[in-house]
Design a protein around this motif. Structure first.
Motif, PDB file in Angstrom:
ATOM      1  N   VAL A 187       0.860  -1.189   0.000  1.00  0.00           N
ATOM      2  CA  VAL A 187       0.000   0.000   0.000  1.00  0.00           C
ATOM      3  C   VAL A 187       0.895   1.238   0.000  1.00  0.00           C
ATOM      4  O   VAL A 187       1.770   1.354   0.863  1.00  0.00           O
ATOM      5  CB  VAL A 187      -0.925   0.016   1.232  1.00  0.00           C
ATOM      6  N   PRO A 188       0.733   2.156  -0.953  1.00  0.00           N
ATOM      7  CA  PRO A 188       1.611   3.337  -1.014  1.00  0.00           C
ATOM      8  C   PRO A 188       1.446   4.241   0.197  1.00  0.00           C
ATOM      9  O   PRO A 188       0.318   4.491   0.638  1.00  0.00           O
ATOM     10  CB  PRO A 188       1.162   4.050  -2.292  1.00  0.00           C
ATOM     11  N   VAL A 189       2.566   4.725   0.759  1.00  0.00           N
ATOM     12  CA  VAL A 189       2.524   5.572   1.948  1.00  0.00           C
ATOM     13  C   VAL A 189       3.189   6.919   1.664  1.00  0.00           C
ATOM     14  O   VAL A 189       4.016   7.046   0.766  1.00  0.00           O
ATOM     15  CB  VAL A 189       3.207   4.900   3.153  1.00  0.00           C
ATOM     16  N   THR A 190       2.819   7.916   2.468  1.00  0.00           N
ATOM     17  CA  THR A 190       3.341   9.272   2.306  1.00  0.00           C
ATOM     18  C   THR A 190       4.809   9.325   2.724  1.00  0.00           C
ATOM     19  O   THR A 190       5.179   8.769   3.759  1.00  0.00           O
ATOM     20  CB  THR A 190       2.550  10.253   3.173  1.00  0.00           C
ATOM     21  N   PRO A 191       5.672  10.000   1.955  1.00  0.00           N
ATOM     22  CA  PRO A 191       7.073  10.164   2.359  1.00  0.00           C
ATOM     23  C   PRO A 191       7.164  10.888   3.705  1.00  0.00           C
ATOM     24  O   PRO A 191       6.402  11.821   3.969  1.00  0.00           O
ATOM     25  CB  PRO A 191       7.666  11.026   1.235  1.00  0.00           C
ATOM     26  N   GLY A 192       8.093  10.444   4.573  1.00  0.00           N
ATOM     27  CA  GLY A 192       8.237  11.089   5.877  1.00  0.00           C
ATOM     28  C   GLY A 192       9.173  10.330   6.785  1.00  0.00           C
ATOM     29  O   GLY A 192      10.015   9.542   6.330  1.00  0.00           O
ATOM     30  N   TYR A 193       9.010  10.531   8.090  1.00  0.00           N
ATOM     31  CA  TYR A 193       9.845   9.879   9.100  1.00  0.00           C
ATOM     32  C   TYR A 193       8.949   9.243  10.155  1.00  0.00           C
ATOM     33  O   TYR A 193       8.063   9.910  10.715  1.00  0.00           O
ATOM     34  CB  TYR A 193      10.775  10.894   9.773  1.00  0.00           C
ATOM     35  N   ASP A 194       9.160   7.959  10.444  1.00  0.00           N
ATOM     36  CA  ASP A 194       8.394   7.270  11.484  1.00  0.00           C
ATOM     37  C   ASP A 194       9.314   6.407  12.346  1.00  0.00           C
ATOM     38  O   ASP A 194       8.936   5.331  12.791  1.00  0.00           O
ATOM     39  CB  ASP A 194       7.281   6.415  10.867  1.00  0.00           C
ATOM     40  N   GLY A 195      10.530   6.908  12.588  1.00  0.00           N
ATOM     41  CA  GLY A 195      11.516   6.171  13.355  1.00  0.00           C
ATOM     42  C   GLY A 195      11.281   6.211  14.854  1.00  0.00           C
ATOM     43  O   GLY A 195      10.446   6.960  15.365  1.00  0.00           O
ATOM     44  N   GLU A 196      12.067   5.391  15.568  1.00  0.00           N
ATOM     45  CA  GLU A 196      11.906   5.278  17.023  1.00  0.00           C
ATOM     46  C   GLU A 196      12.569   6.416  17.779  1.00  0.00           C
ATOM     47  O   GLU A 196      12.187   6.703  18.914  1.00  0.00           O
ATOM     48  CB  GLU A 196      12.476   3.936  17.489  1.00  0.00           C
ATOM     49  N   ASP A 197      13.562   7.063  17.194  1.00  0.00           N
ATOM     50  CA  ASP A 197      14.244   8.166  17.861  1.00  0.00           C
ATOM     51  C   ASP A 197      13.301   9.370  17.902  1.00  0.00           C
ATOM     52  O   ASP A 197      13.047  10.004  16.881  1.00  0.00           O
ATOM     53  CB  ASP A 197      15.536   8.508  17.126  1.00  0.00           C
ATOM     54  N   GLN A 198      12.816   9.673  19.091  1.00  0.00           N
ATOM     55  CA  GLN A 198      11.839  10.737  19.255  1.00  0.00           C
ATOM     56  C   GLN A 198      12.427  12.001  19.877  1.00  0.00           C
ATOM     57  O   GLN A 198      11.687  12.870  20.323  1.00  0.00           O
ATOM     58  CB  GLN A 198      10.680  10.240  20.117  1.00  0.00           C
ATOM     59  N   SER A 199      13.739  12.112  19.886  1.00  0.00           N
ATOM     60  CA  SER A 199      14.358  13.312  20.440  1.00  0.00           C
ATOM     61  C   SER A 199      14.018  14.504  19.559  1.00  0.00           C
ATOM     62  O   SER A 199      13.867  14.382  18.338  1.00  0.00           O
ATOM     63  CB  SER A 199      15.876  13.146  20.530  1.00  0.00           C
ATOM     64  N   ALA A 200      13.892  15.660  20.193  1.00  0.00           N
ATOM     65  CA  ALA A 200      13.576  16.868  19.434  1.00  0.00           C
ATOM     66  C   ALA A 200      14.645  17.153  18.393  1.00  0.00           C
ATOM     67  O   ALA A 200      14.349  17.611  17.280  1.00  0.00           O
ATOM     68  CB  ALA A 200      13.420  18.051  20.383  1.00  0.00           C
ATOM     69  N   GLU A 201      15.885  16.864  18.741  1.00  0.00           N
ATOM     70  CA  GLU A 201      16.992  17.119  17.807  1.00  0.00           C
ATOM     71  C   GLU A 201      16.863  16.250  16.553  1.00  0.00           C
ATOM     72  O   GLU A 201      17.031  16.735  15.427  1.00  0.00           O
ATOM     73  CB  GLU A 201      18.331  16.853  18.504  1.00  0.00           C
ATOM     74  N   ARG A 202      16.552  14.956  16.742  1.00  0.00           N
ATOM     75  CA  ARG A 202      16.429  14.058  15.586  1.00  0.00           C
ATOM     76  C   ARG A 202      15.220  14.430  14.734  1.00  0.00           C
ATOM     77  O   ARG A 202      15.287  14.437  13.496  1.00  0.00           O
ATOM     78  CB  ARG A 202      16.315  12.607  16.066  1.00  0.00           C
ATOM     79  N   LEU A 203      14.128  14.752  15.392  1.00  0.00           N
ATOM     80  CA  LEU A 203      12.934  15.124  14.646  1.00  0.00           C
ATOM     81  C   LEU A 203      13.150  16.403  13.844  1.00  0.00           C
ATOM     82  O   LEU A 203      12.713  16.514  12.695  1.00  0.00           O
ATOM     83  CB  LEU A 203      11.750  15.286  15.604  1.00  0.00           C
ATOM     84  N   LYS A 204      13.848  17.356  14.436  1.00  0.00           N
ATOM     85  CA  LYS A 204      14.156  18.592  13.716  1.00  0.00           C
ATOM     86  C   LYS A 204      15.049  18.299  12.515  1.00  0.00           C
ATOM     87  O   LYS A 204      14.858  18.838  11.417  1.00  0.00           O
ATOM     88  CB  LYS A 204      14.851  19.565  14.682  1.00  0.00           C
ATOM     89  N   GLN A 205      16.033  17.423  12.716  1.00  0.00           N
ATOM     90  CA  GLN A 205      16.942  17.043  11.627  1.00  0.00           C
ATOM     91  C   GLN A 205      16.172  16.385  10.479  1.00  0.00           C
ATOM     92  O   GLN A 205      16.406  16.692   9.300  1.00  0.00           O
ATOM     93  CB  GLN A 205      18.008  16.088  12.167  1.00  0.00           C
ATOM     94  N   GLU A 206      15.254  15.480  10.821  1.00  0.00           N
ATOM     95  CA  GLU A 206      14.471  14.799   9.793  1.00  0.00           C
ATOM     96  C   GLU A 206      13.534  15.776   9.078  1.00  0.00           C
ATOM     97  O   GLU A 206      13.352  15.686   7.858  1.00  0.00           O
ATOM     98  CB  GLU A 206      13.659  13.664  10.431  1.00  0.00           C
ATOM     99  N   ALA A 207      12.937  16.694   9.825  1.00  0.00           N
ATOM    100  CA  ALA A 207      12.055  17.684   9.210  1.00  0.00           C
ATOM    101  C   ALA A 207      12.818  18.546   8.216  1.00  0.00           C
ATOM    102  O   ALA A 207      12.335  18.839   7.121  1.00  0.00           O
ATOM    103  CB  ALA A 207      11.403  18.547  10.286  1.00  0.00           C
TER     104      ALA A 207
END
Length: 646
Positions: free
Chosen positions: A128-148
């Motif tokens: 099933v096609p999914v939207t591009p993005g990040y769904d990793g386990e690292d939930q630190s604000a720093e990692r999320l900002k980096q992925e964004a």
């Protein structure tokens, strides 16, 4: 077949389930909180059990109380409706462990699809096609900002356990990401007990397309075609329709087949919805539609699917839960006509959609189309629950016929004195882009105040007063006002007949003007600009008038007009509660220096957050609110004194 059913919900969905259960010969048990002791769903059920105080956390969300109520009343099954405990896998399992039938998805399927990050991984595996993005386990604000930053802005932050627009934030710029993340996490924690998030690329010209699926315990899964839920405000659906406009057969076949694969991947049983986001910048195409999430329950908007398929989805739920196979095969299902649904909320669009509470002195939604509601005239609208008071559903042979009928239904709605979003809904339906089916989820935001500028002209207020107070004169007077602006006259009326707040008189025809006074202030209006129209016979029985603003929309002005009193009289700088609610955040203390626009505190009511900000640079000299406290409308919560400009 189930013989006795407990409904673990309230409001219109509880009434909806009771209706089908009664038609099937199934006895019903309602549950209720203190606030709902006299609610419509309690009156309609065969039995009712009190389960606690008004806050949902102490009543409707306490699964143990609901299971005890089922046991004590001899109910065999529990239907959770939507919201509350409907997608709580632990509650579903507890129901089954208690020897009761769970009218919903299997706990394993709820868990598999309940967290957006895990669900996306599972959908990838199922093709099933999914939207591009990040769904990793690292939930630190720093990692999320980096992925964004890597995904690119705008980016969407979504709570993994979210739903109904809760725990979602669109971030336009990198510098706003961390503050949006904090806000999203706080809301997600409060609403779902889980503040983990995923990130998704913001889709250009996004349309929200969802597919109704249904499975049984015999391995059968079917789809009941798609719905378009693109008309949204703050990620909350406003108007939904089925089928999706502009959907060709090839794209429909592809998206519905993907939805069935998604359901089969989790051995799904019962009613569910696979939600997709479509990049509609060049129309609807299968290779530009991506999986977002699955709702493992009945949806608010399920009536539009029922209307075009002639299927009762609640009946299907009860039959499947009883062990029966699906009532129809895929080749027995087809689309017949078009249906559109609008959600009627107790809120004030003219004041930022703030919730509106109080007694429904007048509540009349007419008799056309399909109306789903959980209230009646005389009921109280409580601040404890969702502000939706009704769903209005229209079906037609084609989209335009359905749109015209729904617009007529909304314009005829009479809700007073509680505010409603009726005229806002009518504005949406009358919007040129909506008429042309040029839809995306940002349409309402782009239109802005053009959809909420619904102030009723004072001259219409006067005409409404005339229709209410002197109906025998109104018929003679409205015609000249509308047609020839001829001579009219009306004697002064006592203020006591307007709740001591309103006075009115009409004189003419000097320069085709009417002179009247509202609350003691004399006004003169040009009748050529009033837009007053004689009401239809149906609405005349309600003693009201139609008012045309511009060229696009007729407003219905009800009888018993009342001019609102002013807000709480406080000096400039007073921060006043615009609604009753709970203080969920206090960001300042007495003595703090603040800047214009800085957030001071946050109120929550009817599942809505409302931030209160500083009106100018200054100092907090008074603070009368604390986190967790309940406040009433127009309470002075804080005072900000401006900085000395000298």
């Amino acid at each position: 077949m189930i013989s006795k059913l407990l409904i673990a919900n309230r409001g219109e969905i509880a009434c909806r389930i009771i209706r089908t259960a009664r038609e099937m010969g199934i006895a019903t048990v309602a549950v209720y909180s203190n606030a709902d002791a006299r609610a419509l769903h309690v009156r309609q059920a065969d039995e009712a059990v009190h389960i606690g105080p008004s806050p949902a956390a102490e009543s409707y969300l306490v699964g143990e109380k609901i299971i005890v109520a089922a046991k004590e009343t001899g109910a065999e099954a529990i239907h959770p409706g939507y919201g509350f405990l409907s997608e709580n896998a632990d509650f579903a399992q507890a129901v089954m462990d208690a020897g009761l039938i769970w009218v919903g998805a299997p706990p394993a399927a709820i868990r598999a699809m309940g967290l957006k990050d895990a669900a996306k991984k599972l959908m990838r595996e199922a093709g099933v096609p999914v939207t591009p993005g990040y769904d990793g386990e690292d939930q630190s604000a720093e990692r999320l900002k980096q992925e964004a930053d890597a995904i690119g802005y705008p980016v969407l932050i979504k709570a993994v356990a979210g739903g109904g627009g809760k725990g979602m934030r669109k971030v336009e710029d990198a510098e706003d990401f961390l503050s949006a993340l904090e806000s999203c996490r706080r809301e997600a924690k409060a609403s779902f007990g889980n503040d983990d998030v995923i990130l998704e690329k913001w889709i250009t010209s996004p349309r929200h397309i969802e597919v109704q699926v249904f499975g049984d315990s015999h391995g059968n899964v079917v789809h009941l075609f798609e719905r378009d839920c693109s008309l949204q405000r703050r990620h909350q659906k406003v108007i939904e329709e089925a089928p999706a406009p502009g959907m060709d057969e090839a794209t429909r076949e592809a998206i519905c087949a993907a939805a069935v694969r998604a359901a089969k991947a989790v051995d799904y049983e019962g009613a569910g919805t696979i939600e997709f986001i479509a990049d509609a910048s060049e129309g609807l195409h299968a290779d530009r539609i991506f999986f977002m999430e699955m709702n493992t329950r009945l949806q608010v908007e399920h009536p539009v699917t029922e209307e075009i398929t002639n299927v009762d989805l609640v009946e299907w739920q009860l039959r499947v839960a009883s062990g029966e196979p699906l009532p129809k095969r895929q080749d027995e299902l087809s689309i017949n006509g078009h249906a559109i649904e609008a959600r009627l909320y107790a809120e004030d669009p003219a004041k930022g959609f703030l919730p509106s509470t109080g007694r429904l002195d007048h509540f009349d939604l007419g008799h056309e189309g399909r109306i789903e509601t959980g209230v009646e005239e005389g009921d109280e609208i409580s601040p404890n629950y969702d502000p939706m008071i009704a769903k209005l559903v229209a079906r037609g042979e084609d989209r335009e016929a359905a749109r015209e009928l729904l617009l007529e239904m909304i314009q005829s709605a009479w809700v007073f004195p509680v505010k409603s979003n009726a005229v806002f809904l009518a504005s949406c339906l009358a919007d040129k882009a909506f008429i042309a089916a040029d839809l995306d989820t940002g349409l309402i935001e782009r239109r802005g105040e053009t959809l909420t500028d619904i102030e009723i002209p004072k001259e219409a207020l006067g005409a409404g007063a005339l229709a209410y107070l002197e109906p025998h004169l109104a018929t003679k007077m409205l015609a000249p006002l509308t047609d020839a602006y001829g001579q009219v006259g009306w004697a002064p009326v006592g203020r006591d007949r307007f709740n001591s707040m309103f006075g009115f008189r009409l004189n003419g025809p000097a320069n085709r003007k009417v002179r009247f006074s509202v609350d003691g202030r004399a006004e003169a209006v040009d009748l050529e600009q009033t837009g007053i129209h004689k009401p239809s016979e149906r609405n005349w029985r309600k003693k009201g008038v139609w008012v045309q603003k511009g060229e696009s929309l007729s407003h219905y002005f009800a009888a018993e007009p009342r001019v609102e009193g002013g807000h709480a009289s406080a000096a400039d700088g007073a921060i006043i509660a615009p609604m009753p609610g709970k203080v969920i955040a206090v960001d300042v203390a007495e003595g703090d220096s603040v800047t214009a626009g800085q957030r001071l505190l946050v109120l929550e009511a009817m599942k809505m957050e409302h931030a209160l900000t500083a009106p100018f640079d200054g100092t907090v000299t008074e603070l009368n609110a604390s986190e967790g406290g309940q406040v009433q409308v127009e309470t002075v919560l804080a005072v900000v004194e401006p900085n000395n400009e000298d």
